[in-house]
Motif scaffolding. Structure first.
Motif, PDB file in Angstrom:
ATOM      1  N   GLU A   1      -2.077   7.107  43.116  1.00 52.08           N
ATOM      2  CA  GLU A   1      -1.356   5.741  43.423  1.00 52.08           C
ATOM      3  C   GLU A   1      -1.354   4.943  42.074  1.00 52.08           C
ATOM      4  O   GLU A   1      -0.520   4.184  41.828  1.00 52.08           O
ATOM      5  N   LYS A   2      -2.626   4.707  41.465  1.00 52.02           N
ATOM      6  CA  LYS A   2      -2.712   4.182  40.301  1.00 52.02           C
ATOM      7  C   LYS A   2      -1.834   4.665  39.125  1.00 52.02           C
ATOM      8  O   LYS A   2      -1.105   3.944  38.318  1.00 52.02           O
ATOM      9  N   ARG A   3      -1.537   6.122  39.117  1.00 50.52           N
ATOM     10  CA  ARG A   3      -0.638   6.783  38.182  1.00 50.52           C
ATOM     11  C   ARG A   3       0.813   6.362  38.466  1.00 50.52           C
ATOM     12  O   ARG A   3       1.467   6.030  37.600  1.00 50.52           O
ATOM     13  N   LYS A   4       1.261   6.296  39.769  1.00 49.00           N
ATOM     14  CA  LYS A   4       2.578   5.766  40.299  1.00 49.00           C
ATOM     15  C   LYS A   4       2.967   4.438  39.663  1.00 49.00           C
ATOM     16  O   LYS A   4       3.681   3.991  39.141  1.00 49.00           O
ATOM     17  N   ARG A   5       1.701   3.491  40.080  1.00 51.09           N
ATOM     18  CA  ARG A   5       1.853   2.015  39.533  1.00 51.09           C
ATOM     19  C   ARG A   5       2.065   1.859  38.274  1.00 51.09           C
ATOM     20  O   ARG A   5       3.028   1.158  37.696  1.00 51.09           O
TER      21      ARG A   5
END
Length: 152
Positions: free
Chosen positions: A51-55
């Protein structure tokens, strides 16, 4: 044929099945539950990282898009503000002020280079004459006369 490939023979296989059936169940290792729980927790951590990488990817895409939009706006601004000469017929006959100024600067530069070259050539000749005269003077002083005396 089965023995050639490394399989168990019929008798060995029957013995193995009988041994497993008579021996009962084997107890699992003590650390198995902890290991499974660690793996499950790791999957949750990986999903949070995803999720952090997507953001981060979305923010990077937005920043890149803003850069592209800014570059396009600056290009359009430059096209509208910079004056352009569209007179095609007189462009060959009349040279612009910038071209004339460039030619004048080039002529001045060439003249300056010629003067510097002449100066260095004159200085070179002076140095050559000075060194040769000094050599001749040394040779003249070094000559021995018939009576053993020196000139000078």
């Amino acid at each position: 044929m089965k023995e050639e490939r490394g399989y168990l023979s019929e008798e060995e296989l029957n013995d193995l099945i009988a041994e497993v059936e008579s021996g009962g169940l084997v107890a699992p290792p003590v650390y198995l539950k902890d290991h499974i729980m660690d793996v499950v927790r790791g999957i949750q951590v990986i999903s949070l990282d995803a999720e952090k990488r997507k953001r981060a990817a979305k923010l990077q895409f937005i920043a890149y898009s803003l850069k592209i939009c800014t570059a396009a706006a600056v290009a359009v601004f430059c096209l509208t503000v910079v004056p352009m000469d569209f007179s095609a017929g007189s462009a060959l006959a009349d040279r612009s002020k910038v071209e004339r100024r460039i030619d004048e600067n080039m002529e001045r530069h060439e003249e300056r280079n010629k003067k510097l070259l002449e100066r260095t050539q004159k200085n070179d000749w002076k140095e050559v004459i000075d060194t040769k005269s000094e050599e001749l003077f040394r040779i003249w002083n070094g000559l021995k006369l018939k009576d053993g005396g020196k000139i000078g």
